[in-house]
Design a protein around this motif. Sequence first.
Motif, PDB file in Angstrom:
ATOM      1  N   MET A   1     -15.889 -29.189  -7.408  1.00  0.00           N
ATOM      2  CA  MET A   1     -15.713 -28.065  -6.510  1.00  0.00           C
ATOM      3  C   MET A   1     -14.811 -28.473  -5.351  1.00  0.00           C
ATOM      4  SD  MET A   1     -19.569 -26.384  -6.423  1.00  0.00           S
ATOM      5  CE  MET A   1     -20.022 -27.356  -5.038  1.00  0.00           C
ATOM      6  N   GLU A   2     -14.165 -27.491  -4.777  1.00  0.00           N
ATOM      7  CA  GLU A   2     -13.307 -27.745  -3.628  1.00  0.00           C
ATOM      8  C   GLU A   2     -14.135 -27.747  -2.347  1.00  0.00           C
ATOM      9  OE1 GLU A   2     -10.033 -25.074  -3.264  1.00  0.00           O
ATOM     10  OE2 GLU A   2      -9.593 -25.151  -5.411  1.00  0.00           O
ATOM     11  N   PRO A   3     -13.846 -28.661  -1.425  1.00  0.00           N
ATOM     12  CA  PRO A   3     -14.530 -28.616  -0.126  1.00  0.00           C
ATOM     13  C   PRO A   3     -14.190 -27.319   0.604  1.00  0.00           C
ATOM     14  CG  PRO A   3     -13.417 -30.719  -0.438  1.00  0.00           C
ATOM     15  CD  PRO A   3     -12.970 -29.818  -1.551  1.00  0.00           C
ATOM     16  N   LEU A   4     -15.147 -26.817   1.354  1.00  0.00           N
ATOM     17  CA  LEU A   4     -14.947 -25.610   2.139  1.00  0.00           C
ATOM     18  C   LEU A   4     -15.195 -25.951   3.598  1.00  0.00           C
ATOM     19  CD1 LEU A   4     -14.521 -22.519   2.282  1.00  0.00           C
ATOM     20  CD2 LEU A   4     -16.963 -22.267   1.926  1.00  0.00           C
ATOM     21  N   ARG A   5     -14.156 -25.935   4.393  1.00  0.00           N
ATOM     22  CA  ARG A   5     -14.289 -26.238   5.821  1.00  0.00           C
ATOM     23  C   ARG A   5     -13.931 -25.008   6.641  1.00  0.00           C
ATOM     24  NH1 ARG A   5     -15.448 -31.419   6.380  1.00  0.00           N
ATOM     25  NH2 ARG A   5     -14.996 -32.827   4.667  1.00  0.00           N
ATOM     26  N   THR A   6     -12.662 -24.611   6.566  1.00  0.00           N
ATOM     27  CA  THR A   6     -12.204 -23.386   7.224  1.00  0.00           C
ATOM     28  C   THR A   6     -11.494 -22.544   6.184  1.00  0.00           C
ATOM     29  OG1 THR A   6     -11.910 -24.543   9.328  1.00  0.00           O
ATOM     30  CG2 THR A   6     -10.778 -22.453   9.079  1.00  0.00           C
ATOM     31  N   HIS A   7     -11.842 -21.278   6.153  1.00  0.00           N
ATOM     32  CA  HIS A   7     -11.215 -20.370   5.192  1.00  0.00           C
ATOM     33  C   HIS A   7     -10.790 -19.104   5.915  1.00  0.00           C
ATOM     34  CE1 HIS A   7     -10.338 -18.226   1.513  1.00  0.00           C
ATOM     35  NE2 HIS A   7     -11.026 -17.206   2.001  1.00  0.00           N
ATOM     36  N   GLN A   8      -9.550 -18.702   5.695  1.00  0.00           N
ATOM     37  CA  GLN A   8      -9.068 -17.427   6.208  1.00  0.00           C
ATOM     38  C   GLN A   8      -8.747 -16.555   5.017  1.00  0.00           C
ATOM     39  OE1 GLN A   8      -5.400 -17.375   8.510  1.00  0.00           O
ATOM     40  NE2 GLN A   8      -6.177 -15.651   9.697  1.00  0.00           N
ATOM     41  N   GLY A   9      -9.256 -15.321   5.028  1.00  0.00           N
ATOM     42  CA  GLY A   9      -9.009 -14.476   3.876  1.00  0.00           C
ATOM     43  C   GLY A   9      -9.167 -13.002   4.162  1.00  0.00           C
ATOM     44  N   LEU A  10      -8.650 -12.211   3.231  1.00  0.00           N
ATOM     45  CA  LEU A  10      -8.745 -10.759   3.265  1.00  0.00           C
ATOM     46  C   LEU A  10     -10.177 -10.361   2.914  1.00  0.00           C
ATOM     47  CD1 LEU A  10      -7.208  -8.000   3.401  1.00  0.00           C
ATOM     48  CD2 LEU A  10      -6.809  -8.271   0.936  1.00  0.00           C
ATOM     49  N   VAL A  11     -10.687  -9.355   3.623  1.00  0.00           N
ATOM     50  CA  VAL A  11     -12.062  -8.888   3.435  1.00  0.00           C
ATOM     51  C   VAL A  11     -12.096  -7.686   2.500  1.00  0.00           C
ATOM     52  CG1 VAL A  11     -14.088  -7.926   4.601  1.00  0.00           C
ATOM     53  CG2 VAL A  11     -12.715  -9.696   5.728  1.00  0.00           C
ATOM     54  N   TYR A  12     -13.036  -7.719   1.551  1.00  0.00           N
ATOM     55  CA  TYR A  12     -13.321  -6.560   0.711  1.00  0.00           C
ATOM     56  C   TYR A  12     -14.715  -6.032   1.084  1.00  0.00           C
ATOM     57  CZ  TYR A  12     -15.024  -3.725  -3.069  1.00  0.00           C
ATOM     58  OH  TYR A  12     -15.587  -2.685  -3.779  1.00  0.00           O
ATOM     59  N   PRO A  13     -14.805  -4.772   1.559  1.00  0.00           N
ATOM     60  CA  PRO A  13     -16.101  -4.203   1.920  1.00  0.00           C
ATOM     61  C   PRO A  13     -16.738  -3.450   0.757  1.00  0.00           C
ATOM     62  CG  PRO A  13     -14.370  -2.742   2.667  1.00  0.00           C
ATOM     63  CD  PRO A  13     -13.695  -3.890   1.935  1.00  0.00           C
ATOM     64  N   LEU A  14     -17.957  -3.799   0.420  1.00  0.00           N
ATOM     65  CA  LEU A  14     -18.713  -3.099  -0.623  1.00  0.00           C
ATOM     66  C   LEU A  14     -19.965  -2.554   0.047  1.00  0.00           C
ATOM     67  CD1 LEU A  14     -18.973  -2.245  -3.540  1.00  0.00           C
ATOM     68  CD2 LEU A  14     -19.962  -4.481  -4.055  1.00  0.00           C
ATOM     69  N   ASN A  15     -19.853  -1.338   0.560  1.00  0.00           N
ATOM     70  CA  ASN A  15     -20.894  -0.763   1.400  1.00  0.00           C
ATOM     71  C   ASN A  15     -22.032  -0.198   0.553  1.00  0.00           C
ATOM     72  OD1 ASN A  15     -22.241   0.023   3.647  1.00  0.00           O
ATOM     73  ND2 ASN A  15     -20.656   1.390   4.426  1.00  0.00           N
ATOM     74  N   ARG A  16     -22.730  -1.095  -0.104  1.00  0.00           N
ATOM     75  CA  ARG A  16     -23.883  -0.744  -0.929  1.00  0.00           C
ATOM     76  C   ARG A  16     -24.962  -1.797  -0.711  1.00  0.00           C
ATOM     77  NH1 ARG A  16     -21.557   1.371  -6.776  1.00  0.00           N
ATOM     78  NH2 ARG A  16     -19.710   2.381  -5.945  1.00  0.00           N
ATOM     79  N   SER A  17     -26.209  -1.366  -0.777  1.00  0.00           N
ATOM     80  CA  SER A  17     -27.344  -2.278  -0.647  1.00  0.00           C
ATOM     81  C   SER A  17     -27.997  -2.490  -2.001  1.00  0.00           C
ATOM     82  CB  SER A  17     -28.380  -1.705   0.332  1.00  0.00           C
ATOM     83  OG  SER A  17     -27.824  -1.608   1.614  1.00  0.00           O
TER      84      SER A  17
END
Length: 194
Positions: A1-17
């Motif tokens: 797996m790749e290390p995850l330290r800082t990530h910047q990314g586009l947000v996808y909203p899924l407005n469901r519970s």
Amino acid sequence: MEPLRTHQGLVYPLNRSNIDTDQIIPKQFLKRIERSGFGQFLFYHWRFDDAGNPRPDFSLNDPKYKGASILVAGENFGCGSSREHAPWAVQDFGFKIVIAPSFADIFKNNCVKNGILAIQASEDQVQTIMKNAEAREYCLTVNLEDQVVSDNEGFSLSFDIAPYPKEMLLNGWDEIGVTLTYEDKIEQYELLYK
């Protein structure tokens, strides 16, 4: 797996519970034994009609979310059966971070084991992120070391994560990777009992 330290990314909203693992990856696609290739089936019955054509009314099919790597959803994300295929599908589609007010425990644990950071935030914080992402192209920066999510408009939230999963994600370790950090001790033990 790749290390995850800082990530910047586009947000996808899924407005469901209460999005369960059957909605994340339907049962008919669980025949593979490898971890890859599940992303194409993510939210399959919402994304595609019975003929396999993309549904224009489902937001993930909107080109403005192409390449999104941060998924924001409603409470109780990942409930239902305990299939590890659900985080495999989320990750294979390209999501590295999932933010929600709450998660099913097994799903959240499976995320860590597969290199996905599941961040629990308040309902108000989640709704703020969703509204921004629904209105326009919206990016977030997630800093795991500092445990902060922020945008470039002044929004910021702090999140909790236990030390062990944090270390796993920061180093890109799955459970086998953690075990291998003790390889020299394991070899010493084996030499003692040869």
